[in-house]
Design an enzyme around this catalytic site. Structure first.
Site, short mmCIF file in Angstrom:
data_model
loop_
_atom_site.label_atom_id
_atom_site.label_comp_id
_atom_site.label_asym_id
_atom_site.label_seq_id
_atom_site.Cartn_x
_atom_site.Cartn_y
_atom_site.Cartn_z
CB CYS A 115 52.73 -0.90 8.42
SG CYS A 115 51.37 -0.97 7.26
CG HIS A 255 51.15 -1.14 11.95
ND1 HIS A 255 50.68 0.14 11.70
CD2 HIS A 255 50.58 -1.94 11.02
CE1 HIS A 255 49.87 0.10 10.66
NE2 HIS A 255 49.78 -1.14 10.23
CG ASN A 285 46.40 0.24 9.23
OD1 ASN A 285 47.38 0.98 9.19
ND2 ASN A 285 46.43 -1.01 8.81
N1 ACO Z 1 31.62 -5.20 7.41
C1 ACO Z 1 30.90 -6.30 7.52
N2 ACO Z 1 31.34 -7.53 7.14
C2 ACO Z 1 32.58 -7.60 6.64
C3 ACO Z 1 33.40 -6.46 6.49
C4 ACO Z 1 32.87 -5.23 6.90
N3 ACO Z 1 33.58 -4.07 6.81
N4 ACO Z 1 34.57 -6.85 5.97
C5 ACO Z 1 34.53 -8.17 5.80
N5 ACO Z 1 33.31 -8.64 6.21
C6 ACO Z 1 32.81 -9.99 6.21
C7 ACO Z 1 33.50 -10.86 5.19
O1 ACO Z 1 32.86 -10.74 3.94
C8 ACO Z 1 33.31 -12.22 5.79
O2 ACO Z 1 32.00 -12.67 5.50
P1 ACO Z 1 31.73 -14.21 5.13
O3 ACO Z 1 32.15 -14.98 6.33
O4 ACO Z 1 30.28 -14.21 4.86
O5 ACO Z 1 32.60 -14.49 3.94
C9 ACO Z 1 33.38 -11.97 7.29
O6 ACO Z 1 33.13 -10.57 7.48
C10 ACO Z 1 34.71 -12.30 7.92
O7 ACO Z 1 35.74 -11.76 7.11
P2 ACO Z 1 37.25 -11.90 7.50
O8 ACO Z 1 38.09 -11.25 6.46
O9 ACO Z 1 37.56 -13.33 7.87
O10 ACO Z 1 37.29 -11.02 8.82
P3 ACO Z 1 38.44 -10.91 9.88
O11 ACO Z 1 37.92 -11.22 11.21
O12 ACO Z 1 39.70 -11.60 9.41
O13 ACO Z 1 38.75 -9.35 9.88
C11 ACO Z 1 40.36 -7.82 9.00
C12 ACO Z 1 39.20 -8.73 8.68
C13 ACO Z 1 39.90 -6.77 9.99
C14 ACO Z 1 40.86 -7.14 7.74
C15 ACO Z 1 41.50 -8.64 9.63
O14 ACO Z 1 41.75 -9.76 8.82
C16 ACO Z 1 42.77 -7.89 9.82
O15 ACO Z 1 42.87 -6.97 10.61
N6 ACO Z 1 43.82 -8.30 9.12
C17 ACO Z 1 45.15 -7.74 9.31
C18 ACO Z 1 45.29 -6.46 8.59
C19 ACO Z 1 46.64 -5.90 8.94
O16 ACO Z 1 47.23 -6.20 9.96
N7 ACO Z 1 47.20 -5.08 8.14
C20 ACO Z 1 48.52 -4.57 8.54
C21 ACO Z 1 49.29 -4.20 7.52
S1 ACO Z 1 48.39 -3.34 6.31
C22 ACO Z 1 48.60 -1.76 6.58
O17 ACO Z 1 48.76 -1.45 7.70
C23 ACO Z 1 48.50 -0.78 5.49
#
Ligand code: ACO
Length: 330
Positions: A115, A255, A285
Site C-alpha cells: 500500500c 492510503h 481499499n
Molecule cells: N461483518 C460483520 N462482522 C464482522 C465482519 C464483517 N465483515 N468482520 C469482522 N466482524 C466481526 C468480528 O468477527 C468480530 O466479532 P466478535 O467480536 O464476535 O469476535 C467483530 O466484528 C469485531 O472485529 P474486529 O476485527 O475487532 O473489527 P474492527 O473494528 O477492528 O474492524 C477492520 C476490522 C475493518 C479490518 C479493521 O481492523 C481495519 O481496518 N484494520 C486495518 C486494515 C488496514 O489498515 N489495512 C491497511 C493495509 S492492508 C492493505 O491495504 C492491502
C-alpha cells in the site's frame, strides 16, 4: 551538485466499471451494510472485469496521465509500477505495461511494497529526475486485489477493490515539487499482513489452495493499531524535513484503508478532517492504487489548486510507512 526539482506533470486514474455494493456482499458472507459502513466507511468498490488484468488497469490510468501531461508513451524513459497483483511475477508488471503502451524507449521495474507503493514510486522516480538521469518518468500504482481476496473471510473480503493511479514526473526548478520524503519499515510486523503461499517459501500447491493460503491474510486489529500510531509519526517527520507544519498543509492524501484511520490520523496531526481526502466509500481499499485515485479525484473536481501543499502518507504490508510532502505545481 545542485539537484533539479521534480514535479508531477500529469495525473490519471482508472477504476473498472463493475461495482460491488455492501448489499452484494451481504449475499456472499455473514455481514451487514451497517457493520461495513460503521467499521470502515466503505459502501461500494470497483471490481476488475473477467477479461481484464492488472496491467489493463495500469494502462488505462497511464493513458489518462500521459494525456494530462501532453505526452506520448514513446517519450517515456522510465516506468515504475507499484503492485502486489501483477499479471505474473515475471515478466514484471512494468515490462508488460511498457509493451502494452508501446513505450519502447523506457526502462522498467516494479515496486512490491504494497500500500505504500504509490509514494515509494514517486520518491524513487524523483531520484532519477533530480540527478538528471531521466526527464520523463511514469509511476503507476495498480491493483487487482479482488483476484487474491478470500471470499470466505468476512473480515477481509468486504474491504478490497481494484483500480489504478498514475503520475508523470518531470524536472522542475530546484526546490519545486517534491519537498521531502521519509520511508520506514517495521519488518517484525510482516506476519500481520501477507500472502502466505505466493513465493519460493511455499509455492502454491493443493494444501495452499485448500487453506486459502494463496489469498490475503490480515490481522486487521494489529494493522489498525500500527497505522494509527505510525501514520502521524511518519507524517510529522516528512513535514519537519520539508520545514512546514500541519497548519501549512492544504491536503492530506493517505492510503484509503479505513475511514476511522484517516480520522484518527487527522486528529492526532491537528489537521482539519476536511483536508483529509476520503473516497473510501466509493472504492474500498485498493492498496497501492488508493492514493492515486484519491489525488486524481481532488485534481479533477478542482479542489486541488496550483501552489497547494500536499502530504501523501502510505502504510501497509511489511509493515511499511512512507510519506512525502509536495507542492502542487500544475
Ligand atoms: N461483518 C460483520 N462482522 C464482522 C465482519 C464483517 N465483515 N468482520 C469482522 N466482524 C466481526 C468480528 O468477527 C468480530 O466479532 P466478535 O467480536 O464476535 O469476535 C467483530 O466484528 C469485531 O472485529 P474486529 O476485527 O475487532 O473489527 P474492527 O473494528 O477492528 O474492524 C477492520 C476490522 C475493518 C479490518 C479493521 O481492523 C481495519 O481496518 N484494520 C486495518 C486494515 C488496514 O489498515 N489495512 C491497511 C493495509 S492492508 C492493505 O491495504 C492491502
Amino acid at each position: 551538485m545542485r539537484l533539479r526539482g521534480c514535479s508531477i506533470a500529469g495525473l490519471g486514474s482508472y477504476a473498472p466499471e463493475r461495482i460491488l455494493t455492501n448489499a452484494d456482499l451481504e449475499k456472499i458472507v455473514d455481514t451487514t451494510d451497517e457493520w461495513i459502513v460503521t467499521h470502515t466507511g466503505m459502501k461500494e468498490r470497483h471490481i476488475i472485469a473477467d477479461d481484464q488484468n492488472c496491467s489493463d488497469l495500469a494502462m488505462e490510468a497511464s493513458k489518462v496521465a500521459l494525456d494530462d501531461a501532453g505526452m506520448e508513451a514513446k517519450d517515456l524513459e522510465l516506468i515504475i509500477v507499484g503492485t502486489v497483483t501483477s499479471d505474473t511475477l515475471f515478466p514484471s508488471a512494468s515490462a508488460v505495461l511498457e509493451h502494452k503502451l508501446g513505450a519502447n524507449r523506457a526502462a522498467t521495474f516494479d515496486m512490491v511494497t504494497g500500500c505504500t507503493a504509490f509514494v515509494d514510486g514517486i520518491v524513487t522516480g524523483a531520484q532519477f529526475i533530480q540527478v538528471g538521469g531521466y526527464d520523463n518518468v511514469l509511476v503507476v500504482a495498480a491493483e487487482a486485489l479482488t483476484r487474491i481476496t478470500n471470499w470466505e473471510d468476512r473480515s477481509t473480503c468486504v474491504l478490497f477493490g481494484d483500480g489504478a493511479g498514475a503520475v508523470i514526473l518531470q524536472p522542475d526548478e530546484p526546490g519545486k515539487g517534491l519537498l521531502s520524503y521519509v520511508m520506514d519499515t517495521q519488518g517484525f510486523a510482516g506476519e500481520f499482513l501477507s500472502l502466505p503461499s505466493s513465493g519460493s517459501a511455499w509455492p502454491p500447491d493443493e494444501k495452499a489452495l485448500a487453506e486459502n493460503a494463496t489469498k490475503i491474510y490480515m490481522n486487521g486489529h494489529e494493522i489498525f493499531k500500527m497505522a494509527v500510531r505510525g501514520v502521524p509519526d511518519i507524517a510529522r517527520q516528512a513535514m519537519k524535513k520539508a520545514d512546514v507544519t500541519s497548519a501549512d498543509i492544504d491536503w492530506v492524501v493517505m492510503h484509503q484503508a479505513n475511514k476511522r484511520i484517516l480520522e484518527a490520523a487527522a486528529d492526532r496531526l491537528g489537521i482539519d478532517r476536511e483536508k483529509v481526502v476520503c473516497n473510501i466509500e466509493k472504492y474500498g481499499n485498493t492498496s497501492a492504487a488508493s492514493m492515486g485515485l484519491a489525488l486524481d479525484e481532488i485534481y479533477r473536481d478542482g479542489r486541488l489548486q496550483t501552489g497547494d501543499l500536499v502530504l501523501l502518507v502510505g502504510f501497509g504490508a511489511g509493515f511499511c510507512l512512507s510519506a512525502t510532502v509536495l507542492r502542487w505545481e500544475k
